[in-house]
Design a protein around this motif. Sequence first.
Motif, PDB file in Angstrom:
ATOM      1  N   LEU A  81       0.833  -1.210   0.000  1.00 44.93           N
ATOM      2  CA  LEU A  81       0.000   0.000   0.000  1.00 44.93           C
ATOM      3  C   LEU A  81       0.862   1.253   0.000  1.00 44.93           C
ATOM      4  O   LEU A  81       0.527   2.249  -0.651  1.00 44.93           O
ATOM      5  N   MET A  82       1.976   1.231   0.714  1.00 43.65           N
ATOM      6  CA  MET A  82       2.882   2.382   0.711  1.00 43.65           C
ATOM      7  C   MET A  82       3.425   2.632  -0.696  1.00 43.65           C
ATOM      8  O   MET A  82       3.504   3.768  -1.156  1.00 43.65           O
ATOM      9  N   ARG A  83       3.797   1.568  -1.393  1.00 47.17           N
ATOM     10  CA  ARG A  83       4.297   1.716  -2.762  1.00 47.17           C
ATOM     11  C   ARG A  83       3.220   2.250  -3.688  1.00 47.17           C
ATOM     12  O   ARG A  83       3.465   3.136  -4.508  1.00 47.17           O
ATOM     13  N   ALA A  84       2.019   1.693  -3.583  1.00 46.94           N
ATOM     14  CA  ALA A  84       0.932   2.124  -4.460  1.00 46.94           C
ATOM     15  C   ALA A  84       0.616   3.599  -4.254  1.00 46.94           C
ATOM     16  O   ALA A  84       0.285   4.317  -5.207  1.00 46.94           O
ATOM     17  N   ARG A  85       0.720   4.079  -3.021  1.00 46.39           N
ATOM     18  CA  ARG A  85       0.422   5.481  -2.725  1.00 46.39           C
ATOM     19  C   ARG A  85       1.604   6.400  -2.979  1.00 46.39           C
ATOM     20  O   ARG A  85       1.531   7.602  -2.715  1.00 46.39           O
ATOM     21  N   LEU A  86       2.721   5.842  -3.457  1.00 45.34           N
ATOM     22  CA  LEU A  86       3.949   6.604  -3.663  1.00 45.34           C
ATOM     23  C   LEU A  86       4.384   7.264  -2.360  1.00 45.34           C
ATOM     24  O   LEU A  86       4.733   8.447  -2.309  1.00 45.34           O
ATOM     25  N   GLN A  87       4.390   6.480  -1.272  1.00 45.39           N
ATOM     26  CA  GLN A  87       4.796   6.937   0.056  1.00 45.39           C
ATOM     27  C   GLN A  87       5.990   6.101   0.529  1.00 45.39           C
ATOM     28  O   GLN A  87       5.853   5.188   1.350  1.00 45.39           O
ATOM     29  N   PRO A  88       7.171   6.378   0.003  1.00 44.08           N
ATOM     30  CA  PRO A  88       8.324   5.520   0.304  1.00 44.08           C
ATOM     31  C   PRO A  88       8.771   5.569   1.761  1.00 44.08           C
ATOM     32  O   PRO A  88       9.414   4.641   2.232  1.00 44.08           O
ATOM     33  N   TRP A  89       8.427   6.645   2.489  1.00 43.48           N
ATOM     34  CA  TRP A  89       8.899   6.718   3.868  1.00 43.48           C
ATOM     35  C   TRP A  89       8.206   5.687   4.752  1.00 43.48           C
ATOM     36  O   TRP A  89       8.820   5.135   5.674  1.00 43.48           O
ATOM     37  N   GLY A  90       6.937   5.415   4.508  1.00 43.68           N
ATOM     38  CA  GLY A  90       6.268   4.347   5.240  1.00 43.68           C
ATOM     39  C   GLY A  90       6.883   3.000   4.926  1.00 43.68           C
ATOM     40  O   GLY A  90       7.068   2.149   5.811  1.00 43.68           O
ATOM     41  N   PHE A  91       7.194   2.780   3.643  1.00 49.22           N
ATOM     42  CA  PHE A  91       7.881   1.558   3.226  1.00 49.22           C
ATOM     43  C   PHE A  91       9.199   1.415   3.979  1.00 49.22           C
ATOM     44  O   PHE A  91       9.534   0.334   4.482  1.00 49.22           O
ATOM     45  N   LEU A  92       9.940   2.509   4.082  1.00 48.77           N
ATOM     46  CA  LEU A  92      11.241   2.489   4.748  1.00 48.77           C
ATOM     47  C   LEU A  92      11.104   2.147   6.230  1.00 48.77           C
ATOM     48  O   LEU A  92      11.875   1.349   6.773  1.00 48.77           O
ATOM     49  N   ALA A  93      10.110   2.749   6.896  1.00 52.12           N
ATOM     50  CA  ALA A  93       9.917   2.487   8.321  1.00 52.12           C
ATOM     51  C   ALA A  93       9.657   1.005   8.579  1.00 52.12           C
ATOM     52  O   ALA A  93      10.223   0.414   9.513  1.00 52.12           O
ATOM     53  N   LEU A  94       8.802   0.393   7.759  1.00 55.88           N
ATOM     54  CA  LEU A  94       8.507  -1.030   7.931  1.00 55.88           C
ATOM     55  C   LEU A  94       9.732  -1.888   7.638  1.00 55.88           C
ATOM     56  O   LEU A  94       9.971  -2.895   8.310  1.00 55.88           O
ATOM     57  N   ALA A  95      10.509  -1.490   6.628  1.00 52.84           N
ATOM     58  CA  ALA A  95      11.701  -2.262   6.277  1.00 52.84           C
ATOM     59  C   ALA A  95      12.711  -2.264   7.413  1.00 52.84           C
ATOM     60  O   ALA A  95      13.306  -3.299   7.745  1.00 52.84           O
ATOM     61  N   VAL A  96      12.929  -1.103   8.027  1.00 53.60           N
ATOM     62  CA  VAL A  96      13.904  -1.010   9.118  1.00 53.60           C
ATOM     63  C   VAL A  96      13.498  -1.910  10.280  1.00 53.60           C
ATOM     64  O   VAL A  96      14.315  -2.659  10.831  1.00 53.60           O
ATOM     65  N   LEU A  97      12.228  -1.855  10.653  1.00 49.70           N
ATOM     66  CA  LEU A  97      11.772  -2.620  11.823  1.00 49.70           C
ATOM     67  C   LEU A  97      11.754  -4.118  11.551  1.00 49.70           C
ATOM     68  O   LEU A  97      12.187  -4.925  12.387  1.00 49.70           O
ATOM     69  N   ALA A  98      11.256  -4.512  10.366  1.00 49.42           N
ATOM     70  CA  ALA A  98      11.058  -5.942  10.081  1.00 49.42           C
ATOM     71  C   ALA A  98      12.346  -6.662   9.710  1.00 49.42           C
ATOM     72  O   ALA A  98      12.370  -7.897   9.695  1.00 49.42           O
TER      73      ALA A  98
END
Length: 478
Positions: free
Chosen positions: A147-164
């Motif tokens: 959903l972050m990618r579809a919305r063009l919101q890379p910062w949300g993608f980044l936050a999840l990547a760091v934690l997971a």
Amino acid sequence: MTSPPGSPAPTAGRPGASLGAHSVVYLVGTALQGLGVLLVLPFATRVLGAVEFGRVATGLVVVQMVGTIAAAGLPQVVLREHHRGAEGPRVARALAGTMVLLALGLGVVGLLLALVLSATGHADLGQWVPLVVAAVALTTVVAGQTLMRARLQPWGFLALAVLATVGAQLAGLLASRTEPTAETYLTAYAVVVVLAAVVALVLGRPLPPTVERERVRAGIRLATPLLPQAAAMLGLLSGDVLLARVLVGEAGAGSYQVALQLGNMPFVLAVALFNAWGPLVLSHPLERRWAWTARTGTALTTVVAAGAAGVALLGPWLVAVMADPGFDHVAMVGALGVICTVSVSYMLYQGSSLAVLDAERTGRLAWAALVALAVLVLVALSLAPQAGSTGGIVGVAIAKAAGYVVLMALTTWFARTHSPLRWPPRVAAVALAGVALALVGAVLPLDGPAAWVRVALTVLVGAAAVAVAPRILRTLRG
């Protein structure tokens, strides 16, 4: 006024500008997601040893495989549907909710199976439960990131990547310092991935499938052929680790995992670029979509080919940092160089797969992935047993590279058959140059005069990359 289902939803900014800006954030996020283990790898291999680390590597592969099956091929459909009409974003959230429900259902089945096997003495709950829980949580994280990618919101993608990834791997490492076992490592890893899943639900806000019942059903029908495709792609991505364990033993699997993580650096670069590029392709005006895809895809392939060549040539020094002398460095450098070539094939595959997906020929993607997986298994069974213990990891690496070449070739053929996408001839020259240099890095000796040859070739690759960088940037902005 509601847009027709086939029309793209509005997107902010120029595609070229978005591609350049978002690629940097996606590169960091995807690098952490795909290579976060590298941050703890030098410590994990020393704390756990080759055997226990091999078990950890195998467990993480199982988590990824189960998580991908639970996703049921829906991430690609979420991206496509988000850009189709005014209701697209709502449909995408409902499809993401479907992913979460499927993951929970598969998790229940996995826990019941674990209980049955434990009761009959065939499984240890302490090993099974963290793997099942982590798989469910990882699927939820992927739903949020989609959903972050579809919305063009890379910062949300980044936050999840760091934690997971980084957070989960560090938790596993810290826990295993007091008790150096794979079970302890994986349990701590699972706890942090569950936390990441909670964050994904908060950021993504998925909806129940019932809110857009008809379009969700249509999306599931489109995704159905992607389920075997997703399973086969996971086999291509991580099944080689399982093959290494079977064919060359747990110690060999540990050595292969180190080479794989290093060789995945250019692969992660390709995935990161695609994370920024894919949504922009599908939202681009249809009359210019595939010409723009071919032009920008060629530029991105050039970047990936340079990265693959550079990592392969620097292989001896990278392996020395990541593994102590108890590992077979010669075999690991050879495997690393071959694995680097995978990224070039994968970058071209990604562009072609978008065209096949947009043409609603998802069955073709499934066939391509299944054939490629069969090639990987057959080549590994043919080459790895002949090379002995750790030397067999080079045979597994060759099998992986062969599988991805077949995947790229078949998908490109299907894209040419069912869509207007046409790759320009120069992309073949770029791809072959990157693959050739990576293979040179695989076969050159590790020391002596060959070390200076490696340094000289790395400098040449870097200089060429700097020279073509302005042209690549102009292409991406155009």
